[in-house]
Design a protein around this motif. Structure first.
Motif, PDB file in Angstrom:
ATOM      1  N   TYR A 117       0.828  -1.243  -0.026  1.00  0.00           N
ATOM      2  CA  TYR A 117       0.194  -0.043  -0.092  1.00  0.00           C
ATOM      3  C   TYR A 117       0.830   1.156   0.081  1.00  0.00           C
ATOM      4  O   TYR A 117       1.994   1.324   0.611  1.00  0.00           O
ATOM      5  CB  TYR A 117      -0.901  -0.012   1.176  1.00  0.00           C
ATOM      6  CG  TYR A 117      -2.118  -1.010   1.028  1.00  0.00           C
ATOM      7  CD1 TYR A 117      -3.355  -0.540   0.435  1.00  0.00           C
ATOM      8  CD2 TYR A 117      -2.150  -2.128   1.313  1.00  0.00           C
ATOM      9  CE1 TYR A 117      -4.452  -1.330   0.323  1.00  0.00           C
ATOM     10  CE2 TYR A 117      -2.920  -3.076   1.489  1.00  0.00           C
ATOM     11  CZ  TYR A 117      -4.327  -2.548   0.695  1.00  0.00           C
ATOM     12  OH  TYR A 117      -5.471  -3.455   0.538  1.00  0.00           O
ATOM     13  N   LEU A 159       0.739   5.269   1.003  1.00  0.00           N
ATOM     14  CA  LEU A 159       0.265   6.077   1.966  1.00  0.00           C
ATOM     15  C   LEU A 159       0.594   7.668   1.655  1.00  0.00           C
ATOM     16  O   LEU A 159       1.732   7.885   1.364  1.00  0.00           O
ATOM     17  CB  LEU A 159       0.550   5.863   3.407  1.00  0.00           C
ATOM     18  CG  LEU A 159       0.141   4.429   3.661  1.00  0.00           C
ATOM     19  CD1 LEU A 159       0.733   4.202   5.440  1.00  0.00           C
ATOM     20  CD2 LEU A 159      -1.298   4.183   3.746  1.00  0.00           C
ATOM     21  N   ALA A 161     -12.117   1.967   7.286  1.00  0.00           N
ATOM     22  CA  ALA A 161     -11.038   1.381   7.366  1.00  0.00           C
ATOM     23  C   ALA A 161     -11.047   0.369   8.542  1.00  0.00           C
ATOM     24  O   ALA A 161     -10.058  -0.116   8.824  1.00  0.00           O
ATOM     25  CB  ALA A 161      -9.789   2.283   7.533  1.00  0.00           C
ATOM     26  N   PRO A 199      -8.457  -0.907   3.686  1.00  0.00           N
ATOM     27  CA  PRO A 199      -9.089   0.247   2.884  1.00  0.00           C
ATOM     28  C   PRO A 199     -10.451  -0.094   2.058  1.00  0.00           C
ATOM     29  O   PRO A 199     -10.455  -1.295   1.579  1.00  0.00           O
ATOM     30  CB  PRO A 199      -7.991   0.130   1.750  1.00  0.00           C
ATOM     31  CG  PRO A 199      -6.909  -0.109   2.560  1.00  0.00           C
ATOM     32  CD  PRO A 199      -7.460  -1.345   3.302  1.00  0.00           C
ATOM     33  N   ASP A 231      -4.628   9.148   2.313  1.00  0.00           N
ATOM     34  CA  ASP A 231      -4.835   8.472   1.178  1.00  0.00           C
ATOM     35  C   ASP A 231      -4.264   6.980   1.441  1.00  0.00           C
ATOM     36  O   ASP A 231      -2.934   6.900   1.400  1.00  0.00           O
ATOM     37  CB  ASP A 231      -4.169   8.931  -0.133  1.00  0.00           C
ATOM     38  CG  ASP A 231      -5.276   9.740  -0.984  1.00  0.00           C
ATOM     39  OD1 ASP A 231      -6.714   9.496  -0.681  1.00  0.00           O
ATOM     40  OD2 ASP A 231      -4.945  10.491  -1.999  1.00  0.00           O
ATOM     41  N   ILE A 232      -5.083   6.057   1.108  1.00  0.00           N
ATOM     42  CA  ILE A 232      -4.301   4.614   1.222  1.00  0.00           C
ATOM     43  C   ILE A 232      -4.681   3.838  -0.217  1.00  0.00           C
ATOM     44  O   ILE A 232      -5.992   3.708  -0.449  1.00  0.00           O
ATOM     45  CB  ILE A 232      -5.113   3.658   2.424  1.00  0.00           C
ATOM     46  CG1 ILE A 232      -5.028   4.277   3.767  1.00  0.00           C
ATOM     47  CG2 ILE A 232      -4.594   2.673   2.442  1.00  0.00           C
ATOM     48  CD1 ILE A 232      -5.412   3.742   4.834  1.00  0.00           C
ATOM     49  N   ARG A 233      -3.577   3.554  -0.921  1.00  0.00           N
ATOM     50  CA  ARG A 233      -3.828   3.015  -2.130  1.00  0.00           C
ATOM     51  C   ARG A 233      -3.190   1.977  -2.382  1.00  0.00           C
ATOM     52  O   ARG A 233      -2.089   1.773  -2.081  1.00  0.00           O
ATOM     53  CB  ARG A 233      -3.348   4.226  -3.187  1.00  0.00           C
ATOM     54  CG  ARG A 233      -4.008   5.481  -3.160  1.00  0.00           C
ATOM     55  CD  ARG A 233      -3.754   6.400  -4.230  1.00  0.00           C
ATOM     56  NE  ARG A 233      -4.569   7.731  -4.058  1.00  0.00           N
ATOM     57  CZ  ARG A 233      -4.575   8.836  -5.047  1.00  0.00           C
ATOM     58  NH1 ARG A 233      -3.568   8.544  -5.859  1.00  0.00           N
ATOM     59  NH2 ARG A 233      -5.318   9.657  -4.590  1.00  0.00           N
ATOM     60  N   GLU A 234      -3.971   0.838  -2.821  1.00  0.00           N
ATOM     61  CA  GLU A 234      -3.345  -0.460  -3.183  1.00  0.00           C
ATOM     62  C   GLU A 234      -2.650  -0.635  -4.288  1.00  0.00           C
ATOM     63  O   GLU A 234      -2.923  -0.092  -5.239  1.00  0.00           O
ATOM     64  CB  GLU A 234      -4.518  -1.446  -3.032  1.00  0.00           C
ATOM     65  CG  GLU A 234      -4.286  -2.969  -2.936  1.00  0.00           C
ATOM     66  CD  GLU A 234      -5.452  -3.746  -2.906  1.00  0.00           C
ATOM     67  OE1 GLU A 234      -6.295  -3.137  -2.578  1.00  0.00           O
ATOM     68  OE2 GLU A 234      -5.327  -5.051  -3.256  1.00  0.00           O
ATOM     69  N   TYR A 267       6.003   6.850   3.916  1.00  0.00           N
ATOM     70  CA  TYR A 267       5.203   6.536   5.345  1.00  0.00           C
ATOM     71  C   TYR A 267       5.521   7.648   6.374  1.00  0.00           C
ATOM     72  O   TYR A 267       4.887   7.992   7.310  1.00  0.00           O
ATOM     73  CB  TYR A 267       5.302   5.119   5.759  1.00  0.00           C
ATOM     74  CG  TYR A 267       4.501   3.965   4.879  1.00  0.00           C
ATOM     75  CD1 TYR A 267       3.875   4.280   3.944  1.00  0.00           C
ATOM     76  CD2 TYR A 267       4.889   2.591   5.538  1.00  0.00           C
ATOM     77  CE1 TYR A 267       3.637   3.505   3.035  1.00  0.00           C
ATOM     78  CE2 TYR A 267       4.101   1.667   4.673  1.00  0.00           C
ATOM     79  CZ  TYR A 267       3.638   1.965   3.545  1.00  0.00           C
ATOM     80  OH  TYR A 267       2.947   1.079   2.626  1.00  0.00           O
ATOM     81  N   LEU A 294      -3.065   2.220  10.157  1.00  0.00           N
ATOM     82  CA  LEU A 294      -1.518   2.080   9.626  1.00  0.00           C
ATOM     83  C   LEU A 294      -0.893   0.691  10.098  1.00  0.00           C
ATOM     84  O   LEU A 294      -0.113   0.373   9.233  1.00  0.00           O
ATOM     85  CB  LEU A 294      -0.989   3.348  10.409  1.00  0.00           C
ATOM     86  CG  LEU A 294      -1.301   4.802   9.651  1.00  0.00           C
ATOM     87  CD1 LEU A 294      -0.616   5.922  10.475  1.00  0.00           C
ATOM     88  CD2 LEU A 294      -1.203   4.945   8.201  1.00  0.00           C
ATOM     89  N   ILE A 333      -1.457  -2.127   7.999  1.00  0.00           N
ATOM     90  CA  ILE A 333      -0.833  -2.077   6.523  1.00  0.00           C
ATOM     91  C   ILE A 333       0.629  -2.260   6.869  1.00  0.00           C
ATOM     92  O   ILE A 333       1.220  -3.284   6.145  1.00  0.00           O
ATOM     93  CB  ILE A 333      -0.941  -0.767   5.915  1.00  0.00           C
ATOM     94  CG1 ILE A 333      -2.533  -0.573   5.543  1.00  0.00           C
ATOM     95  CG2 ILE A 333      -0.025  -0.712   4.789  1.00  0.00           C
ATOM     96  CD1 ILE A 333      -2.646   0.936   4.959  1.00  0.00           C
TER      97      ILE A 333
END
Length: 356
Positions: A82, A84, A96, A100, A130-133, A187, A227, A230
């Motif tokens: 991920y 961040l 969450a 996500p 923003d949490i993006r895979e 991060y 967090l 992840i």
């Protein structure tokens, strides 16, 4: 959108169409990077036909919302990590609690950091996390990255590789190392923002005791939990890459992942540290609130005690028995003097003892 590039002897060659990807990968002297943002049906077909990825891996990519992980296959690695970053305060809100969430467009939605903040409660407007895979397929001479929303680390590494092929070279392991290193380094600004929020919370509790701090504490604890969900599995992903007998990566490349692993440990340690600090802040909040309540009760008790003799005197002199000499003016003066002297003496005594 698909973009692809091949590197051979430190010379980069863009790949114009999907049909040429298989030819580029077939040349073992090439290092091929295929980046797909929002895969189309044709691009899914390319992944199935040209790379022959396992159906379970492709299913994980299509369904998304996976826990960070690494699956080791005979010919490739499949990873989910991920990215961040902080975005604007008006980004979409996602749940969450279980990872996500999916946005309206089927992609990963942003979730807010410190959702308990609101205007007028002593805190700033919320910044959105923003949490993006990101899904990564890593083969002997290729790397395929798939994501829905743009990811800064991918764009940065893509541009850096084109400018400095001599630094990254033609090793797919070095390319993966640089990408993961960028992701983990992103991060740290998030952790720094959490540290700032914790300091603000401590100030709001001890300096001015803002009641809104309680909601802020729970919002931050929830964000830190997200967090940790992840970063902790990503540490395990890096631990697998550090094995000395990897089927894909060379032994010389594996050493570089130790640095990324150390960075992930630092982030994880910081998360645990701030979670402990927030627990202490919650205890401090409840303690200060209890002390304030005790102070209020002490003052009310002093007031009640001061008025107790006044109640007795007014009740005594208010009796209507005819045999009592209450018509005496001197007795009236004495009663009034006692009503002033006794409460005044009690207040002075309480102050001397430190009770008021």
């Amino acid at each position: 959108m698909l973009r692809a590039i091949a590197c051979k002897h430190e010379r980069l060659t863009p790949i114009a169409d999907m049909a040429s990807i298989g030819e580029a990968v077939a040349d073992r002297e090439n290092t091929v990077w295929v980046d797909i943002a929002g895969p189309t049906p044709d691009e899914w077909a390319c992944l199935r036909d040209e790379f022959a990825f396992h159906p379970l891996s492709l299913e994980d990519v299509e369904r998304r919302h996976q826990r960070p992980k690494i699956d080791v296959f005979p010919d490739y690695y499949f990873m989910v990590v991920y990215a961040l970053r902080f975005g604007g305060a008006t980004a979409a809100v996602a749940e969450a609690a279980g990872g996500p969430a999916r946005g309206d467009d089927g992609g990963l939605a942003a979730r807010p950091m410190d959702v308990g903040r609101a205007a007028g409660n002593g805190f700033d407007a919320p910044r959105v996390l923003d949490i993006r895979e990101l899904a990564i397929f890593l083969g002997a001479n290729y790397m395929v990255t798939l994501h829905v929303a743009p990811i800064d680390a991918i764009d940065g590494v893509w541009d850096h590789w084109q400018r400095r092929t001599d630094v990254i070279g033609s090793d797919v392991g070095a390319l993966l190392h640089v990408l993961l290193d960028h992701l983990i380094d992103d991060y740290f600004p998030v952790i720094d923002a959490v540290a700032d929020r914790v300091e603000d919370l401590e100030e709001s509790i001890f300096d001015r005791f803002d009641p809104a701090a309680l909601g802020e504490i729970f919002a931050l604890k929830k964000d830190l939990l997200a967090l940790r969900r992840i970063v902790a599995p990503e540490r395990d992903v890096l631990n697998v890459l550090l094995r000395r007998d990897p089927p894909i990566l060379s032994s010389a490349t594996v050493v570089f992942f130790q640095d990324v692993y150390d960075h992930a440990l630092r982030v994880l340690d910081s998360i645990d540290t701030y979670r402990d600090l927030l627990s202490s802040a919650l205890d401090a909040y409840l303690s200060v609130q209890s002390n304030n309540l005790n102070e209020i009760m002490r003052r009310l008790t002093v007031i009640s005690t001061v008025f107790l003799p006044l109640t007795f005197l007014t009740g005594f002199f208010g009796m209507n028995f005819t045999t009592l000499p209450f018509a005496n003016p001197a007795l009236l003066g004495l009663g009034l003097a006692l009503m002033v002297a006794i409460p005044a003496g009690m207040v002075l005594y309480f102050r001397w003892r430190g009770w008021s």
